[in-house]
Design an enzyme around this catalytic site. Structure first.
Site, PDB file in Angstrom:
ATOM      1  CB  SER A  65       7.390  -0.218  -9.059  1.00  0.00           C
ATOM      2  OG  SER A  65       6.822  -0.448  -7.794  1.00  0.00           O
TER       3      SER A  65
HETATM    4  N1  SAH Z   1       4.508  -4.371  -6.602  1.00  0.00           N
HETATM    5  C1  SAH Z   1       3.503  -3.567  -7.247  1.00  0.00           C
HETATM    6  C2  SAH Z   1       3.636  -2.100  -6.875  1.00  0.00           C
HETATM    7  C3  SAH Z   1       2.520  -1.746  -6.046  1.00  0.00           C
HETATM    8  S1  SAH Z   1       2.365  -0.170  -5.314  1.00  0.00           S
HETATM    9  C4  SAH Z   1       3.474  -3.768  -8.735  1.00  0.00           C
HETATM   10  O1  SAH Z   1       4.345  -4.467  -9.272  1.00  0.00           O
HETATM   11  O2  SAH Z   1       2.567  -3.269  -9.402  1.00  0.00           O
HETATM   12  C5  SAH Z   1       2.224  -0.677  -3.635  1.00  0.00           C
HETATM   13  C6  SAH Z   1       1.086  -1.613  -3.300  1.00  0.00           C
HETATM   14  O3  SAH Z   1       1.213  -1.933  -1.920  1.00  0.00           O
HETATM   15  C7  SAH Z   1      -0.307  -1.037  -3.474  1.00  0.00           C
HETATM   16  O4  SAH Z   1      -1.071  -1.886  -4.272  1.00  0.00           O
HETATM   17  C8  SAH Z   1      -0.852  -0.970  -2.044  1.00  0.00           C
HETATM   18  O5  SAH Z   1      -2.245  -1.211  -1.952  1.00  0.00           O
HETATM   19  C9  SAH Z   1      -0.057  -2.063  -1.363  1.00  0.00           C
HETATM   20  N2  SAH Z   1       0.087  -1.947   0.086  1.00  0.00           N
HETATM   21  C10 SAH Z   1       0.300  -0.841   0.826  1.00  0.00           C
HETATM   22  N3  SAH Z   1       0.416  -1.162   2.133  1.00  0.00           N
HETATM   23  C11 SAH Z   1       0.266  -2.521   2.224  1.00  0.00           C
HETATM   24  C12 SAH Z   1       0.266  -3.455   3.296  1.00  0.00           C
HETATM   25  N4  SAH Z   1       0.438  -3.089   4.575  1.00  0.00           N
HETATM   26  N5  SAH Z   1       0.093  -4.759   2.993  1.00  0.00           N
HETATM   27  C13 SAH Z   1      -0.091  -5.186   1.725  1.00  0.00           C
HETATM   28  N6  SAH Z   1      -0.118  -4.336   0.658  1.00  0.00           N
HETATM   29  C14 SAH Z   1       0.064  -3.027   0.913  1.00  0.00           C
END
Ligand code: SAH
Length: 216
Positions: A65
């Site tokens: 993000s």
């Molecule tokens: N917090 C992260 C941003 C990640 S982007 C950071 O600091 O880098 C969103 C993430 O959510 C992705 O890695 C994706 O695989 C995950 N994601 C999407 N749906 C999800 C779910 N139902 N449960 C767990 N993770 C999920």
């Protein structure tokens, strides 16, 4: 070897100053963003991108993000150092590191096995011992480790998953971007009693989608 040079610290200072100018006023959040080397979460070839205020690809069609978004969500949670917080969507692990740097006990869930393993390895290497990494579907949360003082969803949710509201402690806050694939509004839902909630709606963002199930 992970190294954090004066140059990186200086770039981070500029980024943190920019976040402050953009309206992030919580000093503890700004200090945590100053402390965590964001470039550790980038592939070697792209480390120079780490201190731009942008989201960036981390593989598996996912992104780390934007720093402003991380700061905004973290500020909305209003965590105390002794709090336990659940993060949905570990991704690179950067947001989990920020929460841990604030002193919280962190539980983070990722549905993509490769990202889950990578982030876990990195955060252990960085010395974080207050983060529990779970591989699973965040729609279900983590009933075994509930209740949580804070729950943070870092992917675009079409609705607020009911299991997560159940796992919120009274007085706790759930921060979630709610909307369609194009844009989502940041909601902060405070649990005021076992049955009652107060919702505050904030700015609009664009996240990758919160998806069901797991990817092996
Ligand atoms: N917090 C992260 C941003 C990640 S982007 C950071 O600091 O880098 C969103 C993430 O959510 C992705 O890695 C994706 O695989 C995950 N994601 C999407 N749906 C999800 C779910 N139902 N449960 C767990 N993770 C999920």
């Amino acid at each position: 070897m992970l190294t954090d040079s004066y140059k990186h610290q200086g770039m981070r200072r500029k980024l943190v100053d920019a976040l402050h100018r953009e309206g992030i006023t919580d000093e503890r959040v700004l200090a945590a963003m100053q402390r965590v080397p964001r470039h550790f979460f980038f592939e070697k070839a792209f480390v120079e991108k780490a201190y731009e205020n942008i989201a960036f690809p981390i593989g598996e069609d996912q992104t780390i993000s934007q720093p402003y978004t991380v700061a905004y969500q973290t500020q909305m949670l209003q965590l105390k150092p002794s709090d336990t917080v659940l993060e949905i969507g570990t991704g690179s692990g950067y947001q989990a590191a920020i929460l841990a740097a604030l002193g919280a006990k962190v539980v983070t869930i990722e549905r993509n096995r490769k990202l889950h393993e990578q982030a876990k390895k990195l955060l252990v290497e960085m010395g974080y011992n207050n983060i529990i990494h779970l591989f699973g579907d965040g729609y279900e949360g983590s009933p075994n480790l509930a209740p949580f003082n804070g729950i943070l969803i870092t992917a675009a949710a079409p609705y607020v998953p009911p299991a997560l509201l159940d796992q919120l402690a009274i007085g706790g806050r759930l921060v979630i971007p709610v909307g369609n694939n194009e844009q989502q509004q940041m909601w902060c839902i405070e649990k005021t009693s076992t049955q009652t909630y107060e919702t505050t709606k904030g700015d609009w963002f664009k996240f990758v989608p919160l998806l069901k199930g797991k990817v092996f």
